[in-house]
Scaffold this motif. Structure first.
Motif: not given
Length: 169
Positions: A118-120, A122-126, A149-152
């Motif tokens: 859903f995002f490029p 792990r840092d983009d999770y928040d 989750t950050p795994d996405h």
């Protein structure tokens, strides 16, 4: 999950999407019928949708026979262009995965490991988590709201190979 493998496959995907929206009765959820899949299968690769797909949901609900029946229909339609999809995002259901792998082996179907990104990074999770909260009219601090989750994030080939090292095929 349907993927165009050829130009004809792309045209068939466009036809399927159009039929799904134009051929569904008012009030019914948008859907694709099995007879449409049969008619427009040329040039399309099919993945079984992972744990939230038509097999995984039935296995999770204890309907293994229905999951297998659906798999056999997809195998009839797509033949060697059908892949059993596995995903390991966040905490995943090992029972569902084991039953899915067993179906793949029993019916001699290849596995494909995917990651629902859903995002490029792990840092983009928040930032993405905040967007979900805003879109749903919630507050980031709320516990009872939809979260990923950050795994996405979009994983590299090396990350996927490590994650699925136990299933090298």
């Amino acid at each position: 999950v349907l993927i165009a493998a050829t130009e004809d496959g792309y045209a068939n995907l466009v036809r399927l999407v159009s039929r799904a929206y134009l051929g569904t009765d008012e009030g019914d959820p948008v859907h694709v019928r099995i007879d449409w899949l049969r008619e427009l299968a040329d040039g399309i690769i099919c993945l079984t949708g992972g744990p939230d797909g038509p097999l995984g949901r039935e296995i999770k609900d204890g309907h293994d026979t229905l999951a297998e029946a659906r798999l056999l229909i997809l195998k009839e339609i797509y033949g060697d262009r059908l892949y059993i999809e596995l995903q390991r995002c966040g905490s995943y259901d090992r029972h569902v995965e084991a039953a899915t792998v067993a179906l793949a082996y029993r019916h001699e179907l290849p596995l494909v490991a995917t990651n629902e990104a859903f995002f490029p990074t792990r840092d983009d999770y928040d930032a993405h988590d905040a967007l979900i909260a805003i879109a749903e009219g919630a507050v980031v601090a709320e516990d009872n709201r939809r979260r990923l989750t950050p795994d996405h994030h979009l994983k590299s080939q090396a990350e996927m190979a490590t994650l699925f090292a136990d299933l090298p095929e």
